[in-house]
Structure formats: structure tokens, C-alpha cells
Motif scaffolding. Structure first.
Motif, PDB file in Angstrom:
ATOM      1  N   PHE A  79     -28.215  -0.761   3.132  1.00 35.85           N
ATOM      2  CA  PHE A  79     -27.501  -0.384   4.151  1.00 35.85           C
ATOM      3  C   PHE A  79     -27.090  -1.530   4.880  1.00 35.85           C
ATOM      4  O   PHE A  79     -25.952  -1.828   5.291  1.00 35.85           O
ATOM      5  CB  PHE A  79     -27.939   0.741   5.104  1.00 35.85           C
ATOM      6  CG  PHE A  79     -27.114   1.218   6.105  1.00 35.85           C
ATOM      7  CD1 PHE A  79     -25.811   1.620   5.886  1.00 35.85           C
ATOM      8  CD2 PHE A  79     -27.417   1.438   7.483  1.00 35.85           C
ATOM      9  CE1 PHE A  79     -24.866   2.072   6.902  1.00 35.85           C
ATOM     10  CE2 PHE A  79     -26.732   1.914   8.508  1.00 35.85           C
ATOM     11  CZ  PHE A  79     -25.421   2.246   8.073  1.00 35.85           C
ATOM     12  N   LYS A  80     -27.911  -2.634   5.349  1.00 44.71           N
ATOM     13  CA  LYS A  80     -27.697  -3.613   5.935  1.00 44.71           C
ATOM     14  C   LYS A  80     -26.873  -4.662   5.320  1.00 44.71           C
ATOM     15  O   LYS A  80     -25.965  -5.364   5.764  1.00 44.71           O
ATOM     16  CB  LYS A  80     -29.121  -4.445   6.241  1.00 44.71           C
ATOM     17  CG  LYS A  80     -29.686  -3.763   7.490  1.00 44.71           C
ATOM     18  CD  LYS A  80     -31.233  -4.523   7.595  1.00 44.71           C
ATOM     19  CE  LYS A  80     -31.836  -4.048   9.179  1.00 44.71           C
ATOM     20  NZ  LYS A  80     -33.172  -5.059   9.403  1.00 44.71           N
ATOM     21  N   GLU A  81     -27.134  -4.730   4.124  1.00 46.92           N
ATOM     22  CA  GLU A  81     -26.229  -5.572   2.940  1.00 46.92           C
ATOM     23  C   GLU A  81     -24.738  -4.874   3.106  1.00 46.92           C
ATOM     24  O   GLU A  81     -23.969  -5.798   3.218  1.00 46.92           O
ATOM     25  CB  GLU A  81     -27.008  -5.557   1.791  1.00 46.92           C
ATOM     26  CG  GLU A  81     -25.915  -6.331   0.642  1.00 46.92           C
ATOM     27  CD  GLU A  81     -25.865  -7.836   0.622  1.00 46.92           C
ATOM     28  OE1 GLU A  81     -25.124  -8.270   0.229  1.00 46.92           O
ATOM     29  OE2 GLU A  81     -26.584  -8.259   1.743  1.00 46.92           O
ATOM     30  N   LEU A  82     -24.599  -3.577   2.964  1.00 45.22           N
ATOM     31  CA  LEU A  82     -23.355  -3.203   3.170  1.00 45.22           C
ATOM     32  C   LEU A  82     -22.639  -3.525   4.251  1.00 45.22           C
ATOM     33  O   LEU A  82     -21.458  -3.863   4.509  1.00 45.22           O
ATOM     34  CB  LEU A  82     -23.352  -1.678   2.731  1.00 45.22           C
ATOM     35  CG  LEU A  82     -22.142  -0.728   3.024  1.00 45.22           C
ATOM     36  CD1 LEU A  82     -21.086  -1.270   1.937  1.00 45.22           C
ATOM     37  CD2 LEU A  82     -22.355   0.768   2.785  1.00 45.22           C
ATOM     38  N   GLN A  83     -23.167  -3.487   5.442  1.00 48.16           N
ATOM     39  CA  GLN A  83     -22.673  -3.757   6.830  1.00 48.16           C
ATOM     40  C   GLN A  83     -22.318  -5.451   6.838  1.00 48.16           C
ATOM     41  O   GLN A  83     -21.278  -5.718   7.247  1.00 48.16           O
ATOM     42  CB  GLN A  83     -23.577  -3.613   7.825  1.00 48.16           C
ATOM     43  CG  GLN A  83     -23.909  -2.024   8.270  1.00 48.16           C
ATOM     44  CD  GLN A  83     -25.047  -1.835   9.287  1.00 48.16           C
ATOM     45  OE1 GLN A  83     -24.906  -2.108  10.540  1.00 48.16           O
ATOM     46  NE2 GLN A  83     -26.229  -1.588   8.867  1.00 48.16           N
ATOM     47  N   ARG A  84     -23.035  -6.248   6.242  1.00 47.71           N
ATOM     48  CA  ARG A  84     -22.936  -7.679   6.323  1.00 47.71           C
ATOM     49  C   ARG A  84     -21.786  -8.025   5.291  1.00 47.71           C
ATOM     50  O   ARG A  84     -20.953  -8.777   6.035  1.00 47.71           O
ATOM     51  CB  ARG A  84     -24.133  -8.453   5.706  1.00 47.71           C
ATOM     52  CG  ARG A  84     -24.001  -9.926   5.487  1.00 47.71           C
ATOM     53  CD  ARG A  84     -25.105 -10.522   4.931  1.00 47.71           C
ATOM     54  NE  ARG A  84     -24.861 -10.458   3.439  1.00 47.71           N
ATOM     55  CZ  ARG A  84     -23.705 -11.044   2.401  1.00 47.71           C
ATOM     56  NH1 ARG A  84     -22.963 -11.727   3.167  1.00 47.71           N
ATOM     57  NH2 ARG A  84     -23.517 -10.528   1.252  1.00 47.71           N
TER      58      ARG A  84
END
Length: 357
Positions: A79-84
Motif C-alpha cells: 500500500f505504501k508502494e502504491l502511494q509512492r
């Protein structure tokens, strides 16, 4: 959970030797505290954290509901990677506007960035105030932006998982849903992480009491499904249904590129492999636009994957400098020998320069 009789007896004997009754009472209190802590942890996992619970939740009308991101999902690496990826995409799109997004919740809730992003992607100017400080003004802007977005996405079968209230209340899930939909619709040259799901806490008001439940929300699926939803074009049809005609297209493109590369005594026989390191793409752009590309701008003999990606990305920049729309393909896809991505890039050059000498 009660301890086994033998274990309890052994513990009591051991504690008795350490200090008798006082020690036993202390141990019992520690066990009780530990059990209470465990019980609280279980209860906490079923309810929104106090940090997430907003005053609006307490004021919900009867049978109304509100959703919020479960705290455990916020730390999900995918989820953090998607935001990035989404933040990098927005910043790349809005670079000319000198807009820099660092946090999706804090930077997108008021509608300003969403307005600029939609206008850039769609080429459509929205009739909204440029700067709005008041909550009413922000919500009015959001309303206008989201109406335009929904009008565009609904015919494509999108389920609208966002709204003025959810975006303005900084619902990260709603914001990400919206951005993923825009990225897919406009065929953003990015790779979204696959199978990203989050847990959402749903708060409902029933008979004056707040009830909570957990719901899993799927934000992305597979790359193939996400790309296929909006990106199927003539090359997909050729690859799936008419491979014989695909060879005709490849032959035409090879003839086109060799017409120009032959000026440097270079020749292409295999499209997907010979353009994968970006060198021929860079040289081809210089020939098409009639300028010399300084050798220090790219790697003439790239060895690593990163150097090849640099070359292809640099070629894409040269295309944009020449007035060509940024390719839908990602540099990484060309380097990875993705035939459709390479064909799309070369066909774009062919349609723009087919009459060049």
C-alpha cells in the motif's frame, strides 16, 4: 486460557520459595494485567483506533455509516508502494505547475491538486476558483472536479468509490481509489503494484449505538487486467487475432526506421530486441529531428538495466521535445522486450515522421 494443573502447581511451588504469599499475589496481578492487555488488544483490533475516530463519527445519523482505513493497513508495504508510485506520477504530470505532492491525504483533500491533475490529463479547463481557503469553497471545487471525473469514468464501468465528503475528510482509501482510476483511464506510463488490498473499518449507527466491522477493499488487480481495461488497441487485436498482419506492420516499421538509421550505417532486423537498450531510439530521434545528440547524454554501450532504462527515458524526452505526446509505454517495458510497448513507441514515431526524408 487457564494453565495446565501440573504447570500451575510447579509455578506455585517455585513462587513460594521466592517469597510466599506476597510474590504469589504479585504474580497473579501480573497475569491479570497481561490478560487484560490481551483482551484490550483483541477489542482494539475490532474497532477504529481513537486516533482514527473523528468527531463526525459520533454525530452520525441513525443508519448512517462512515469508513476509515484500518491502522494495520496503513503500514502495508504494498500500500505504501502504491502511494509512492501515485505521488511520483502526480509530481511528474504537474511539474510545469510547480506543484509538489508529498502526502496524498494532506495535499489532495481540498481539490486544488485534483483540479490541476484532471485538467492536465483531460486537456479540459474546469470553471472553478483558483484558490479556495474556506471549507465551503473547497467542497464546491471538489464537487465540480468529481462531477467531471465521474462523468468521464462512469460510462467505462467504474464503480465510484469516492465522494466530496470522503475526499475532503482525507479518506486515504477514497483518494487512492480515485487516483488509480484516473491513472488507468489515462493510461499513465507507470506500473501500479499488483493485488493491493486494505482493510477498512466501517462504522455504522444502529439504535443510537456505533457498530464497527472490517471490510477488505481491493485497490489494484493484475497489471494485465488493469492495462487491458483501457489500453487495448490495434496492437492487442493484431497480436491476439491476426499475427500474420502483425508481421506486415513490423516490416513496415523496420523499413521506416532503417530508412533513417542507414544514414549512420546501422540496420535493424528485430524490433523488440534492437531497441531494448535505447541507443537506436536516441539516435533515431536525432536523425528524425536533424540534430546531433551529444554522447554524454546517454550510454552508447549500456551494460546495466538502469543504463538502458536511462537511454529509453531520454529518448522519450527527445520525443516530447519534438512535440510528440509522451509514450504510453514505460521505459522499463521497452527494456524488458515487451513487443507491444516497443511497437506503440515506434508506430507513434512512424505516424509523426513517415514523410520525413
Amino acid at each position: 486460557m487457564s494453565a495446565a494443573p501440573g504447570r500451575a502447581k510447579k509455578d506455585e511451588s517455585f513462587l513460594g520459595r521466592l517469597g510466599g504469599t506476597l510474590v504469589r499475589k504479585k504474580k497473579a496481578r501480573e497475569v491479570s494485567d497481561l490478560q487484560e492487555e490481551g483482551k484490550n488488544a483483541i477489542i482494539a483490533s475490532l474497532q477504529p483506533s481513537s486516533a482514527e475516530l473523528l468527531p463526525e463519527d459520533m454525530l452520525l445519523e441513525e443508519n448512517a455509516e462512515r469508513t476509515m482505513l484500518d491502522p494495520t493497513s496503513r503500514d502495508n508495504p504494498k500500500f505504501k508502494e502504491l502511494q509512492r508510485v501515485l505521488i511520483d506520477w502526480i509530481n511528474n504530470e504537474l511539474e510545469e505547475e510547480r506543484i509538489i505532492v508529498k502526502d496524498l491525504e494532506e495535499d489532495l483533500y481540498d481539490g486544488q491538486v485534483l483540479q490541476k491533475l484532471f485538467e492536465k490529463l483531460s486537456g479540459r479547463k474546469l470553471n472553478v476558483a483558483e484558490v479556495t481557503q474556506s471549507e465551503i469553497g473547497q467542497k464546491q471545487k471538489l464537487q465540480t472536479v468529481l462531477e467531471a471525473v465521474n462523468e468521464m469514468l462512469r460510462p467505462q464501468g467504474w464503480s465510484v468509490e469516492w465522494g466530496v465528503d470522503s475526499i475532503h475528510s482525507k479518506s486515504l482509501v477514497a483518494i487512492v481509489y480515485l487516483l488509480v482510476a484516473l491513472a488507468m483511464h489515462f493510461q499513465a506510463p507507470i506500473r501500479l503494484p499488483e493485488h493491493v488490498s486494505v482493510q477498512v473499518v466501517v462504522v455504522r449507527k444502529r439504535e443510537g449505538m456505533l457498530q464497527t466491522s472490517h471490510v477488505s477493499k481491493e485497490l489494484t488487480t493484475t497489471t494485465e487486467m488493469m492495462i487491458g481495461r483501457f489500453e487495448r488497441d490495434a496492437f492487442d487485436t493484431l497480436l491476439d487475432h491476426a499475427p500474420d498482419k502483425l508481421n506486415v506492420v513490423k516490416t513496415s516499421l523496420i523499413t521506416f526506421v532503417n530508412k533513417h538509421l542507414n544514414k549512420l550505417n546501422l540496420e535493424v532486423t528485430e524490433l523488440e530486441s534492437q531497441f531494448a537498450d535505447g541507443v537506436y531510439l536516441v539516435l533515431l530521434m536525432g536523425l528524425l529531428e536533424d540534430y546531433f545528440v551529444p554522447l554524454y547524454n546517454f550510454y552508447l554501450t549500456p551494460e546495466s538495466f538502469e543504463q538502458k532504462v536511462h537511454n529509453v527515458a531520454f529518448a522519450f524526452e527527445l520525443m516530447q521535445d519534438g512535440g510528440i505526446k509522451k509514450p504510453k509505454a514505460r521505459p522499463e517495458d521497452v527494456v524488458n522486450l515487451n513487443l507491444k510497448s516497443t511497437l506503440r513507441v515506434l508506430y507513434n514515431l512512424f505516424t509523426n515522421y513517415k514523410n520525413s526524408e
